[in-house]
Motif scaffolding. Sequence first.
Motif, PDB file in Angstrom:
ATOM      1  N   GLU A 173       0.814  -1.225   0.000  1.00 57.95           N
ATOM      2  CA  GLU A 173       0.000   0.000   0.000  1.00 57.95           C
ATOM      3  C   GLU A 173       0.844   1.270   0.000  1.00 57.95           C
ATOM      4  O   GLU A 173       0.300   2.371  -0.067  1.00 57.95           O
ATOM      5  CB  GLU A 173      -0.905   0.024   1.239  1.00 57.95           C
ATOM      6  N   VAL A 174       2.182   1.149   0.103  1.00 60.41           N
ATOM      7  CA  VAL A 174       3.037   2.298   0.372  1.00 60.41           C
ATOM      8  C   VAL A 174       3.342   3.146  -0.849  1.00 60.41           C
ATOM      9  O   VAL A 174       3.417   4.385  -0.762  1.00 60.41           O
ATOM     10  CB  VAL A 174       4.365   1.832   1.023  1.00 60.41           C
ATOM     11  N   SER A 175       3.513   2.536  -1.993  1.00 61.79           N
ATOM     12  CA  SER A 175       4.026   3.240  -3.168  1.00 61.79           C
ATOM     13  C   SER A 175       3.223   4.501  -3.499  1.00 61.79           C
ATOM     14  O   SER A 175       1.992   4.476  -3.585  1.00 61.79           O
ATOM     15  CB  SER A 175       4.019   2.306  -4.380  1.00 61.79           C
ATOM     16  N   GLY A 176       3.948   5.616  -3.657  1.00 60.83           N
ATOM     17  CA  GLY A 176       3.328   6.876  -4.040  1.00 60.83           C
ATOM     18  C   GLY A 176       2.666   7.630  -2.906  1.00 60.83           C
ATOM     19  O   GLY A 176       2.070   8.689  -3.135  1.00 60.83           O
ATOM     20  N   LYS A 177       2.768   7.128  -1.682  1.00 62.07           N
ATOM     21  CA  LYS A 177       2.083   7.757  -0.553  1.00 62.07           C
ATOM     22  C   LYS A 177       3.064   8.433   0.405  1.00 62.07           C
ATOM     23  O   LYS A 177       4.256   8.164   0.405  1.00 62.07           O
ATOM     24  CB  LYS A 177       1.251   6.718   0.204  1.00 62.07           C
ATOM     25  N   ILE A 178       2.501   9.324   1.215  1.00 63.22           N
ATOM     26  CA  ILE A 178       3.225   9.890   2.352  1.00 63.22           C
ATOM     27  C   ILE A 178       2.939   8.986   3.547  1.00 63.22           C
ATOM     28  O   ILE A 178       1.779   8.799   3.930  1.00 63.22           O
ATOM     29  CB  ILE A 178       2.765  11.327   2.651  1.00 63.22           C
ATOM     30  N   VAL A 179       3.976   8.398   4.108  1.00 59.11           N
ATOM     31  CA  VAL A 179       3.803   7.519   5.260  1.00 59.11           C
ATOM     32  C   VAL A 179       3.877   8.347   6.542  1.00 59.11           C
ATOM     33  O   VAL A 179       4.844   9.089   6.769  1.00 59.11           O
ATOM     34  CB  VAL A 179       4.869   6.406   5.287  1.00 59.11           C
ATOM     35  N   VAL A 180       2.859   8.221   7.367  1.00 55.80           N
ATOM     36  CA  VAL A 180       2.835   8.840   8.682  1.00 55.80           C
ATOM     37  C   VAL A 180       3.096   7.754   9.718  1.00 55.80           C
ATOM     38  O   VAL A 180       2.352   6.776   9.787  1.00 55.80           O
ATOM     39  CB  VAL A 180       1.480   9.524   8.964  1.00 55.80           C
ATOM     40  N   PHE A 181       4.169   7.917  10.483  1.00 53.85           N
ATOM     41  CA  PHE A 181       4.463   6.997  11.578  1.00 53.85           C
ATOM     42  C   PHE A 181       3.825   7.538  12.849  1.00 53.85           C
ATOM     43  O   PHE A 181       4.165   8.625  13.305  1.00 53.85           O
ATOM     44  CB  PHE A 181       5.977   6.853  11.778  1.00 53.85           C
ATOM     45  N   ASN A 182       2.901   6.771  13.422  1.00 55.23           N
ATOM     46  CA  ASN A 182       2.241   7.155  14.675  1.00 55.23           C
ATOM     47  C   ASN A 182       2.614   6.163  15.775  1.00 55.23           C
ATOM     48  O   ASN A 182       1.762   5.592  16.442  1.00 55.23           O
ATOM     49  CB  ASN A 182       0.719   7.210  14.485  1.00 55.23           C
ATOM     50  N   GLN A 183       3.914   5.955  15.945  1.00 60.74           N
ATOM     51  CA  GLN A 183       4.402   4.994  16.920  1.00 60.74           C
ATOM     52  C   GLN A 183       4.213   5.508  18.346  1.00 60.74           C
ATOM     53  O   GLN A 183       4.352   6.697  18.601  1.00 60.74           O
ATOM     54  CB  GLN A 183       5.886   4.704  16.680  1.00 60.74           C
ATOM     55  N   PRO A 184       3.874   4.641  19.293  1.00 59.11           N
ATOM     56  CA  PRO A 184       3.759   5.074  20.686  1.00 59.11           C
ATOM     57  C   PRO A 184       5.137   5.356  21.264  1.00 59.11           C
ATOM     58  O   PRO A 184       6.136   4.774  20.841  1.00 59.11           O
ATOM     59  CB  PRO A 184       3.103   3.874  21.383  1.00 59.11           C
ATOM     60  N   PHE A 185       5.196   6.270  22.235  1.00 57.28           N
ATOM     61  CA  PHE A 185       6.455   6.573  22.902  1.00 57.28           C
ATOM     62  C   PHE A 185       6.695   5.538  23.989  1.00 57.28           C
ATOM     63  O   PHE A 185       5.916   5.412  24.930  1.00 57.28           O
ATOM     64  CB  PHE A 185       6.414   7.976  23.511  1.00 57.28           C
ATOM     65  N   VAL A 186       7.793   4.783  23.861  1.00 54.04           N
ATOM     66  CA  VAL A 186       8.191   3.807  24.875  1.00 54.04           C
ATOM     67  C   VAL A 186       9.300   4.409  25.737  1.00 54.04           C
ATOM     68  O   VAL A 186       9.185   4.518  26.951  1.00 54.04           O
ATOM     69  CB  VAL A 186       8.660   2.492  24.221  1.00 54.04           C
ATOM     70  N   SER A 187      10.367   4.783  25.094  1.00 55.50           N
ATOM     71  CA  SER A 187      11.474   5.517  25.707  1.00 55.50           C
ATOM     72  C   SER A 187      12.182   6.218  24.568  1.00 55.50           C
ATOM     73  O   SER A 187      12.050   5.825  23.404  1.00 55.50           O
ATOM     74  CB  SER A 187      12.438   4.585  26.439  1.00 55.50           C
ATOM     75  N   TYR A 188      12.961   7.242  24.902  1.00 61.83           N
ATOM     76  CA  TYR A 188      13.657   7.947  23.831  1.00 61.83           C
ATOM     77  C   TYR A 188      14.610   7.013  23.098  1.00 61.83           C
ATOM     78  O   TYR A 188      14.650   6.986  21.870  1.00 61.83           O
ATOM     79  CB  TYR A 188      14.429   9.140  24.398  1.00 61.83           C
ATOM     80  N   GLY A 189      15.368   6.223  23.848  1.00 58.59           N
ATOM     81  CA  GLY A 189      16.346   5.342  23.240  1.00 58.59           C
ATOM     82  C   GLY A 189      15.762   4.357  22.262  1.00 58.59           C
ATOM     83  O   GLY A 189      16.391   4.005  21.260  1.00 58.59           O
ATOM     84  N   GLU A 190      14.543   3.890  22.552  1.00 58.91           N
ATOM     85  CA  GLU A 190      13.896   2.920  21.670  1.00 58.91           C
ATOM     86  C   GLU A 190      13.098   3.598  20.564  1.00 58.91           C
ATOM     87  O   GLU A 190      13.184   3.212  19.389  1.00 58.91           O
ATOM     88  CB  GLU A 190      12.976   2.018  22.491  1.00 58.91           C
ATOM     89  N   THR A 191      12.330   4.613  20.906  1.00 53.41           N
ATOM     90  CA  THR A 191      11.405   5.207  19.942  1.00 53.41           C
ATOM     91  C   THR A 191      12.091   6.098  18.927  1.00 53.41           C
ATOM     92  O   THR A 191      11.568   6.309  17.819  1.00 53.41           O
ATOM     93  CB  THR A 191      10.318   5.997  20.695  1.00 53.41           C
ATOM     94  N   VAL A 192      13.281   6.629  19.255  1.00 51.43           N
ATOM     95  CA  VAL A 192      13.974   7.538  18.342  1.00 51.43           C
ATOM     96  C   VAL A 192      14.341   6.860  17.026  1.00 51.43           C
ATOM     97  O   VAL A 192      14.618   7.535  16.025  1.00 51.43           O
ATOM     98  CB  VAL A 192      15.235   8.122  19.025  1.00 51.43           C
ATOM     99  N   ALA A 193      14.300   5.542  16.960  1.00 47.78           N
ATOM    100  CA  ALA A 193      14.609   4.832  15.710  1.00 47.78           C
ATOM    101  C   ALA A 193      13.661   5.257  14.586  1.00 47.78           C
ATOM    102  O   ALA A 193      14.060   5.262  13.413  1.00 47.78           O
ATOM    103  CB  ALA A 193      14.521   3.324  15.931  1.00 47.78           C
ATOM    104  N   TYR A 194      12.437   5.635  14.917  1.00 50.26           N
ATOM    105  CA  TYR A 194      11.490   6.053  13.881  1.00 50.26           C
ATOM    106  C   TYR A 194      11.897   7.392  13.277  1.00 50.26           C
ATOM    107  O   TYR A 194      11.752   7.605  12.067  1.00 50.26           O
ATOM    108  CB  TYR A 194      10.073   6.111  14.461  1.00 50.26           C
ATOM    109  N   ARG A 195      12.400   8.285  14.113  1.00 49.79           N
ATOM    110  CA  ARG A 195      12.900   9.556  13.590  1.00 49.79           C
ATOM    111  C   ARG A 195      14.164   9.348  12.765  1.00 49.79           C
ATOM    112  O   ARG A 195      14.332   9.941  11.703  1.00 49.79           O
ATOM    113  CB  ARG A 195      13.200  10.511  14.752  1.00 49.79           C
ATOM    114  N   GLU A 196      15.043   8.483  13.242  1.00 50.68           N
ATOM    115  CA  GLU A 196      16.334   8.301  12.587  1.00 50.68           C
ATOM    116  C   GLU A 196      16.227   7.537  11.273  1.00 50.68           C
ATOM    117  O   GLU A 196      16.920   7.851  10.304  1.00 50.68           O
ATOM    118  CB  GLU A 196      17.296   7.568  13.533  1.00 50.68           C
ATOM    119  N   TYR A 197      15.378   6.518  11.228  1.00 49.40           N
ATOM    120  CA  TYR A 197      15.384   5.604  10.080  1.00 49.40           C
ATOM    121  C   TYR A 197      14.051   5.504   9.346  1.00 49.40           C
ATOM    122  O   TYR A 197      13.947   4.787   8.353  1.00 49.40           O
ATOM    123  CB  TYR A 197      15.794   4.201  10.547  1.00 49.40           C
ATOM    124  N   GLY A 198      13.035   6.222   9.809  1.00 49.91           N
ATOM    125  CA  GLY A 198      11.713   6.100   9.205  1.00 49.91           C
ATOM    126  C   GLY A 198      11.683   6.429   7.724  1.00 49.91           C
ATOM    127  O   GLY A 198      11.022   5.743   6.939  1.00 49.91           O
TER     128      GLY A 198
END
Length: 411
Positions: A173-198
């Motif tokens: 379903e991804v091709s041609g779309k803007i992907v919005v990541f709405n991941q829950p905040f667990v901890s900065y160390g774990e959740t920051v992966a979405y900002r870094e690699y999303g």
Amino acid sequence: MAKVGKLAFLLSILVGVSMLTFLDGRPQSSAVVISAVNNTAWKDTAAEVSSYADVAKQIIDLAVFGAAQNRSYRRLADFTDTIGNRVSGSANLEMAIKYMNKAMMQDGLDVHLEPVKIPHWVRGKESAQMILPRVKNLAILGLGSSVGTPTEGIEAEVLVVRSFEELKRRAGEVSGKIVVFNQPFVSYGETVAYREYGASEASKFGAVATLIRSITPFSINSPHTGWQDYQEGVKRIPTACITIEDADLMWRMAQKGQRITVRLTMAAKTLPDADSFNTVAEIKGWQHPEQVNVSNFDMVMESDMGTFSPVALQFTGSVAARKVMEEVVKLLAPLNATKLEMHGEGTDISPWIQAGVPGASLHVADSRYFWFHHTEADTMSVQDPRDMDLCAALWAVVAFVVADLKDMLPR
């Protein structure tokens, strides 16, 4: 320099502007580097350290209750009010370097500038607007190193996911779309992966841009920016952070089956590395001022989790060095911060720690740190003058005592 004279000199220059410059002899950049007498034989350490109790009390009293009270706050306020934000490669950064160079010279420090090349990313003008199912402006901040959109922007349908695993399950379903990541905040160390690699993860499946829910447990419609990394061999697509509120809104709309369309415009670009400087300030040691190579560094220190009430000192070093530091933190009883925890760390000091230099970082009551982290709300209004005094006093005591001990911390 006599110990009393050296103490008075140290206390006269409490600065508290993103780092503390209290050392007994060696250069430092963004982290404090402490060198002490190069003597590997150490005896009666507990008695020696405890002999600094009166000196420690003088430092604490002066910083928290005396003439230096609120000095850190006033100096930081003047610095930030004068300069503003200081993105790498920006004119404001160069103004900040000149400001600090002049300020530390006026304080009597031996200051010099070291030429260095630094990344030069420019955010530029940016905006985002939800077009469907209703019109709404979205608060965004482009993520560091992001590429820009075409001049006319990108208008595309949105796919909202809550994890990398869901992204992979819905790859078709991804091709041609803007992907919005709405991941829950667990901890900065774990959740920051979405900002870094999303961005790169979504790009692998054909996304045209990504909008990342800000990495924070709390929001008042405030986007939180930060650096992100593109993967080699993966098409680079624009990426920005959005607020918790807007990420949740689009998630609810998606759960109801509503079609969401967003128009994103970003003028972000990366320019060639810029010329800049490391700003290095020294307080010459009274016995061994020549000790400036890594083998003579006694300890490196960093504070990078906000300026809140100090809780404990975190330390990385040998078992023998830890025994010394357990005695040093006893001097912090007036600050109610006598605990010595594991894992002294920090981005700025990690290269030295990896090279075997003992390292310390400050554990503060930082439950609110990520409320303001990397946002436009990170201003003097969230600083507490007393907390700044307490942190300045702690670092001054630790730096002075460790630097002045007869023996270096055992490696």
